[in-house]
Enzyme design. Structure first.
Site, PDB file in Angstrom:
ATOM      1  CB  THR A  88      -0.908   0.038   1.245  1.00 49.45           C
ATOM      2  OG1 THR A  88      -0.106  -0.210   2.405  1.00 49.45           O
ATOM      3  CG2 THR A  88      -2.021  -0.966   1.162  1.00 49.45           C
ATOM      4  CG  PHE A 158      -1.261  -4.352  16.528  1.00 47.25           C
ATOM      5  CD1 PHE A 158      -1.252  -2.968  16.420  1.00 47.25           C
ATOM      6  CD2 PHE A 158      -2.488  -5.009  16.536  1.00 47.25           C
ATOM      7  CE1 PHE A 158      -2.438  -2.239  16.331  1.00 47.25           C
ATOM      8  CE2 PHE A 158      -3.680  -4.290  16.444  1.00 47.25           C
ATOM      9  CZ  PHE A 158      -3.657  -2.905  16.340  1.00 47.25           C
ATOM     10  CB  ALA A 218      -4.853   5.424  16.729  1.00 43.05           C
ATOM     11  CG  ASN A 220       1.994   1.647  13.628  1.00 37.87           C
ATOM     12  OD1 ASN A 220       2.493   1.038  14.571  1.00 37.87           O
ATOM     13  ND2 ASN A 220       1.744   1.063  12.483  1.00 37.87           N
ATOM     14  CB  CYS A 272       4.278   0.755  10.107  1.00 35.17           C
ATOM     15  SG  CYS A 272       3.769  -0.864   9.575  1.00 35.17           S
ATOM     16  CG  PHE A 273       6.501   4.237  13.217  1.00 29.06           C
ATOM     17  CD1 PHE A 273       5.519   3.296  13.482  1.00 29.06           C
ATOM     18  CD2 PHE A 273       7.504   4.418  14.164  1.00 29.06           C
ATOM     19  CE1 PHE A 273       5.536   2.539  14.646  1.00 29.06           C
ATOM     20  CE2 PHE A 273       7.531   3.678  15.332  1.00 29.06           C
ATOM     21  CZ  PHE A 273       6.554   2.737  15.581  1.00 29.06           C
TER      22      PHE A 273
HETATM   23  C1  UDX Z   1       5.988  -0.900  14.170  1.00 26.90           C
HETATM   24  C2  UDX Z   1       5.049  -1.169  15.362  1.00 26.90           C
HETATM   25  O1  UDX Z   1       5.818  -1.321  16.543  1.00 26.90           O
HETATM   26  C3  UDX Z   1       4.223  -2.415  15.094  1.00 26.90           C
HETATM   27  O2  UDX Z   1       3.313  -2.639  16.146  1.00 26.90           O
HETATM   28  C4  UDX Z   1       3.473  -2.236  13.781  1.00 26.90           C
HETATM   29  O3  UDX Z   1       2.740  -3.396  13.459  1.00 26.90           O
HETATM   30  C5  UDX Z   1       4.439  -1.939  12.653  1.00 26.90           C
HETATM   31  O4  UDX Z   1       5.228  -0.795  12.981  1.00 26.90           O
HETATM   32  P1  UDX Z   1       8.308  -1.884  13.331  1.00 26.90           P
HETATM   33  O5  UDX Z   1       8.246  -0.804  12.301  1.00 26.90           O
HETATM   34  O6  UDX Z   1       8.624  -3.272  12.886  1.00 26.90           O
HETATM   35  O7  UDX Z   1       6.906  -1.970  14.097  1.00 26.90           O
HETATM   36  O8  UDX Z   1       9.423  -1.501  14.411  1.00 26.90           O
HETATM   37  P2  UDX Z   1       9.458  -0.712  15.802  1.00 26.90           P
HETATM   38  O9  UDX Z   1      10.079  -1.603  16.801  1.00 26.90           O
HETATM   39  O10 UDX Z   1       8.157  -0.110  16.149  1.00 26.90           O
HETATM   40  O11 UDX Z   1      10.520   0.442  15.502  1.00 26.90           O
HETATM   41  C6  UDX Z   1      10.248   1.493  14.589  1.00 26.90           C
HETATM   42  C7  UDX Z   1      11.401   2.468  14.534  1.00 26.90           C
HETATM   43  O12 UDX Z   1      11.486   3.230  15.737  1.00 26.90           O
HETATM   44  C8  UDX Z   1      12.775   1.822  14.352  1.00 26.90           C
HETATM   45  O13 UDX Z   1      13.527   2.561  13.424  1.00 26.90           O
HETATM   46  C9  UDX Z   1      13.388   1.896  15.738  1.00 26.90           C
HETATM   47  O14 UDX Z   1      14.777   1.897  15.709  1.00 26.90           O
HETATM   48  C10 UDX Z   1      12.812   3.207  16.239  1.00 26.90           C
HETATM   49  N1  UDX Z   1      12.771   3.299  17.714  1.00 26.90           N
HETATM   50  C11 UDX Z   1      12.022   2.433  18.434  1.00 26.90           C
HETATM   51  C12 UDX Z   1      13.488   4.318  18.352  1.00 26.90           C
HETATM   52  O15 UDX Z   1      14.164   5.121  17.706  1.00 26.90           O
HETATM   53  N2  UDX Z   1      13.422   4.408  19.725  1.00 26.90           N
HETATM   54  C13 UDX Z   1      12.668   3.550  20.471  1.00 26.90           C
HETATM   55  O16 UDX Z   1      12.645   3.717  21.704  1.00 26.90           O
HETATM   56  C14 UDX Z   1      11.952   2.534  19.806  1.00 26.90           C
END
Ligand code: UDX
Ligand code: ADP
Length: 480
Positions: A88, A158, A218, A220, A272-273
């Site tokens: 997507t 999730f 929400a 994310n 995702c984010f």
């Molecule tokens: C995220 C959500 O956590 C998950 O529930 C959803 O389904 C998909 O998106 P993901 O993208 O796999 O999962 O990784 P995540 O562990 O959430 O980390 C995202 C980013 O944030 C990474 O680049 C990570 O390094 C960064 N991060 C995370 C930080 O910089 N600091 C933190 O404290 C935590």
């Protein structure tokens, strides 16, 4: 025997279906994809994605009740439940460009389901898509149904990469949204029974369709907001002499806030984010809520600020130029324990340094040279298309070399940027690295994983995000 088919053998579809197959031996699960190489990899010993624990799960079920195939239509035809987990991407043209989701792949999957189906089916939305997509898909299905009944459910994923198997085994919750009609509720119950094989009932939440879809965006957005909040504080810490790790710890001990997701970093990445927040922003704008849209946009702006702030630190510390200097990049994936580079902060940091004419030597334990070259030469939103539709034969970025060892990457380098928190970077022999580098030797720790004092004792000039600055760096202020 209940038959499940999942369209899209990616980071979400692959691991999720493997775990369903493992936990539900009575269900036959087929994962299908239009990409032949991807399916071939799922059927080989070299799975297409790196995910701790995934190999074992796939080995146990593959050929038993888990199948990977390119015969999309056959498996959709046979299935009782069809999960749709296709790309997507963010739209690059037309209405909502740069924000709204491009539903091309979803729409083509929905039309194909309608075409090949000869029996009633439950269609489950599994990829992240904006609120009200399910309604659009429902329309496509019912207008092409030839008397067949489709029930659409939203079952957002999730799992986080790097811990996907753990997350799937023990989810905080499984969320299933459905229509509030008797047929909708029956479909919801059917999917609930699949998860009930291993997830305690009280953790399976059921909602209406729109709540399930919005909850994913929400959740994310809230998580990303925590990181942008802590990253914003990290800039203030550097300016004032506070230490972000001490501040995060103190803040996180408040049980209303909690200790997780408070690590300052060079920025968040992942598939995702950013995409989900852009969707949220677009939905707010479309619903006449510009202030709410602006509020969430800020989370992305701070993330971009954090990445350019990091680049500025590197350049300004090294006498305001990195031109023709060798900079070692340790880590390219968006977080540890994954080879995924989608939206990784390393892309913007590397592009920033290349913009200042640096020579980069990149090492990541799980990312291939082809992927890095592709990422550094691709446009902003091109990454999120099926691989065979992505720009082909990336023109290699000449000032970038990709090596398979941290010592090789850092040899004769002027500076090191740590961009991913791989455990092995904590255990490197920094004395040896120092001896083989140009002097003064710099370490810019974008993940706060090295022992800065130890490295300073060796002789390095160290920058750690959000921590009191070296005297050296204080004299060279970096303003983004
Ligand atoms: C995220 C959500 O956590 C998950 O529930 C959803 O389904 C998909 O998106 P993901 O993208 O796999 O999962 O990784 P995540 O562990 O959430 O980390 C995202 C980013 O944030 C990474 O680049 C990570 O390094 C960064 N991060 C995370 C930080 O910089 N600091 C933190 O404290 C935590
Ligand atoms: P995610 O992280 O959401 O799982 P990926 O990009 O890893 O996303 O996976 C999506 C997969 O969906 C890709 O492997 C792509 O080839 C596949 N795909 C896209 N459109 C279709 C389609 N119409 N039919 C089958 N597979 C598709």
């Amino acid at each position: 025997m209940v038959k499940i088919c999942c369209i899209g053998a990616g980071y979400v579809g692959g691991p999720t279906m493997a775990v369903i197959a493992l936990k539900c031996p009575s269900i036959e699960v087929a994962v299908v994809d239009i990409s032949k190489p991807r399916i071939a990899a799922w059927n080989s010993d070299q799975l297409p994605i790196y995910e701790p624990g995934l190999d074992a799960v796939v080995k146990e079920c593959r050929g038993r009740n888990l199948f990977f195939s390119t015969d999309v239509e056959k498996h959709v035809f046979e299935a009782d439940i069809v999960f749709v987990s296709v790309n997507t991407p963010t739209k690059t043209q037309g209405l909502g460009a740069g924000k709204a989701a491009d539903l091309t792949y979803w729409e083509s999957a929905a039309r194909m389901i309608a075409d090949v189906s000869k029996s009633d089916k439950i269609v489950v939305e599994k990829s992240t898509v904006p609120v009200k997509t399910a309604e659009a898909i429902e329309k496509i299905l019912t207008h092409n149904s030839k008397g067949i009944k489709f029930q659409i459910l939203s079952n957002p994923e999730f799992l986080a990469e790097g811990t996907a198997i753990e997350d799937l085994f023990k989810p905080d919750r499984v969320l299933i949204g459905g229509r509030e009609t008797p047929e909708g509720q029956k479909a919801l119950q059917t999917l609930k029974e699949v998860y009930a094989h291993w997830v305690p009932e009280e953790r399976i939440l059921t909602t209406n369709l729109w709540s399930a879809e919005l909850s994913k965006l929400a959740a994310n957005a809230f998580l990303a907001q925590r990181i942008s909040s802590v990253n914003a504080m990290s800039a203030l810490c550097e300016a004032t002499g506070a230490n972000i790790q001490q501040v995060s710890f103190a803040v996180g001990t408040d049980t209303r806030i909690g200790p997780k997701f408070l690590n300052a970093s060079v920025g968040f990445g992942g598939s995702c984010f950013q995409k989900d927040i852009l969707n949220l922003v677009y939905i707010c704008e479309c619903n006449g809520l510009p202030e709410v849209a602006e509020y969430w946009k800020q989370v992305i702006k701070i993330n971009d600020y954090q990445k350019s702030r990091f680049v500025n630190r590197v350049v300004s510390s090294m006498f305001n130029t990195v031109s023709s200097k060798k900079i070692a990049i340790l880590g390219f994936a968006f977080k540890k324990d994954t080879g995924d580079t989608r939206e990784t902060p390393a892309i913007d940091v590397c592009k920033g340094l290349l913009g200042d004419k640096a020579n980069l030597s990149i090492y990541d334990p799980q990312v291939t040279e082809d992927q890095i070259q592709r990422d550094l030469s691709m446009n902003k939103f091109d990454w999120d298309h099926p691989i065979h539709l992505q720009p082909t034969s990336p023109s290699t970025v000449k000032k970038v070399s990709v090596v398979w060892d941290a010592y090789e990457a850092t040899k004769d380098a002027h500076g090191i940027c740590i961009l991913t928190e791989w455990d092995e970077f904590k255990k490197l022999d920094y004395q040896r690295i120092y001896e083989n580098m140009q002097k003064p030797a710099f370490v810019f720790d974008g993940r706060n994983i090295v022992d800065a004092d130890k490295l300073r004792d060796i002789g390095f000039i160290v920058y750690s995000i959000g921590k009191p600055l070296d005297a050296w760096l204080k004299d060279m202020p970096a303003v983004a």
